[in-house]
Write an enzyme that holds these catalytic residues in place. Structure first.
Site, PDB file in Angstrom:
ATOM      1  N   SER A   1       0.849  -1.184   0.000  1.00  0.00           N
ATOM      2  CA  SER A   1       0.000   0.000   0.000  1.00  0.00           C
ATOM      3  C   SER A   1       0.888   1.239   0.000  1.00  0.00           C
ATOM      4  CB  SER A   1      -0.912   0.006   1.232  1.00  0.00           C
ATOM      5  OG  SER A   1      -0.224   0.594   2.315  1.00  0.00           O
ATOM      6  N   LYS A   2       0.253   2.365  -0.227  1.00  0.00           N
ATOM      7  CA  LYS A   2       1.005   3.616  -0.328  1.00  0.00           C
ATOM      8  C   LYS A   2       1.790   3.911   0.940  1.00  0.00           C
ATOM      9  CE  LYS A   2      -1.035   5.969  -4.061  1.00  0.00           C
ATOM     10  NZ  LYS A   2      -1.159   7.234  -4.729  1.00  0.00           N
TER      11      LYS A   2
END
Ligand code: GLU
Length: 432
Positions: free
Chosen positions: A208-209
């Protein structure tokens, strides 16, 4: 027909490694086939877009060496396309949908009549996929405030820009039937779609970011060679027929193809990247190494760039990350570098070491041809005369000139430091 591909990031955060890889695949595809690589910033969501994010995208792509081929001129520079500057075009397309009753207005928003059926998507990588739109509500294409929805602007621009291949992350596969419906409504032939697998963390969880190592900026700051990261990213989801791994850019361009893009997700393995990085630094031509390494030295190198280049040449094969360079080369640039106390104790205080250093100093004081070959010959001759192994000279010599027990090859290091510095450092070490 030469392909036209694009990278179409939304500037809502920094450049994710997944985004960088998408850009790279598109760029390689364009370069391989003599096509065009278009950069389009999808900045229609004013609330979430930042200029900082746009800057990070542009500088990240430049760092990776992914140049784009066209775009509006901006102060002599070729800018990317910004969707925020193309609203007239989108308005025209929405009007066209309304005129043909393919869209309708409701509470101020414009909705596109989706085909409520199962849509077949023929994907170049995922194969044929059927996606059911029967329960999907009609697609909002324009908001009440006059702004446009991603699906519309994405398709309109691909159409307007003559994009032939849409190579993008698999997370967009589910959007593709809606996009196909829009192409049909505009009476246009859709491009080839190629959805590339996601990137996972090493443990298999979705990257994920927020995960460490997810932002391209981290690799730039840490001082990886762009050549290595490019090579590594390319192998995340693609491999050439013979599974070759270390490849320079021209080889990547010559080999990249969509046929060998994997269907399963790729895991990001930072240890493998480390290995690749070291190998790339060693294998790359000196001129290329100098080009990427010079900025890391910054101010340190400014007073004598010629000397700095020679220093970089000597340490090239030992560098792990470019960001280590200031620390790793500090002793080349200052005479008051620290002497590692453990090295002093173990190497310089060893019985006989001081005498040997004195003897080597005397020998080197008479060395006229200050080259690594002669320095090596002289040291070895002296060791033979004194009946000890060359290592008995090499170790104290290294500690004296660098303050540490490990470093680049000794003789080239001596050569670059020069006679005056080396002799002064011998004197300083003997006093330590
Ligand atoms: N702006 C979209 C994104 O960043 C682009 C998707 C596409 O490549 O079509 O995910």
């Amino acid at each position: 027909m030469a392909p036209r591909v694009r990278f179409a990031p939304s500037p809502t955060g920094w450049l994710h490694v997944g985004g960088a890889r998408t850009a790279l695949f598109n760029w390689l595809y364009a370069r391989r086939h003599g096509g065009a690589f278009v950069l389009r910033i999808e900045d229609t969501d004013a609330a979430r877009n930042t200029e900082e994010a746009t800057r990070a995208i542009l500088s990240g792509l430049r760092w990776l060496g992914l140049d784009w081929d066209e775009g509006p001129e901006k102060g002599g520079d070729r800018g990317p396309y910004f969707q925020s500057a193309r609203k007239e075009i989108y308005r025209r397309y929405v009007q066209c949908l309304l005129d043909e009753n393919k869209a309708y207005q409701e509470k101020g928003v414009v909705r596109f009549r989706l085909p409520h059926k199962v849509v077949r998507v023929a994907d170049r990588i995922c194969g044929t996929v059927h996606i059911d739109l029967s329960a999907e509500p009609d697609l909002t294409v324009m908001r009440a405030d006059g702004s446009f929805i991603f699906h519309l602007v994405n398709v309109v621009d691909d159409l307007e820009m003559g994009i032939t291949h849409v190579i993008r992350g698999e997370d967009h596969l589910s959007n593709t039937p809606k996009h196909l419906a829009l192409y049909e409504a505009f009476g246009a032939t859709p491009p080839v779609f190629a959805h590339i697998p996601l990137i996972l963390n090493k443990d298999g969880s979705k990257m994920s970011k927020r995960d460490a190592g997810a932002s391209l900026g981290e690799y730039i700051a840490k001082g990886y060679a762009p050549d290595a990261l490019r090579n590594y990213l390319c192998l995340l989801g693609w491999s050439p027929k013979d599974n070759r791994e270390l490849m320079a850019l021209d080889e990547l361009i010559a080999r990249f193809d969509l046929d060998h893009v994997h269907r399963s997700s790729a895991r990001f393995d930072v240890e493998k990247l480390e290995w690749m990085n070291t190998r790339h630094m060693m294998d790359m031509p000196l001129a290329r190494f100098l080009e990427i390494a010079r900025p890391s030295l910054g101010e340190i190198a400014s007073s004598d760039p010629f000397y700095a280049d020679r220093v970089l040449a000597v340490v090239k094969d030992k560098v792990k990350h470019l960001s280590d360079l200031p620390e790793q080369t500090a002793y080349f640039f200052r005479d008051d570098f620290p002497l590692d106390p453990a090295a002093v104790e173990k190497v310089l205080r060893k019985p006989g070491a001081a005498d040997r250093l004195a003897a080597l100093r005397a020998r080197y004081a008479n060395t006229m041809d200050w080259t690594s070959t002669t320095l090596e010959t002289d040291l070895k001759a002296l060791a033979a005369e004194m009946g000890v192994k060359p290592a008995e000279f090499i170790h104290p010599c290294r500690v004296a000139i660098s303050g540490r027990t490990v470093g680049p090859s000794l003789y080239p290091m001596l050569e670059v430091l020069g006679k005056a510095r080396v002799l002064a450092r011998f004197d300083r070490a003997r006093a330590a």
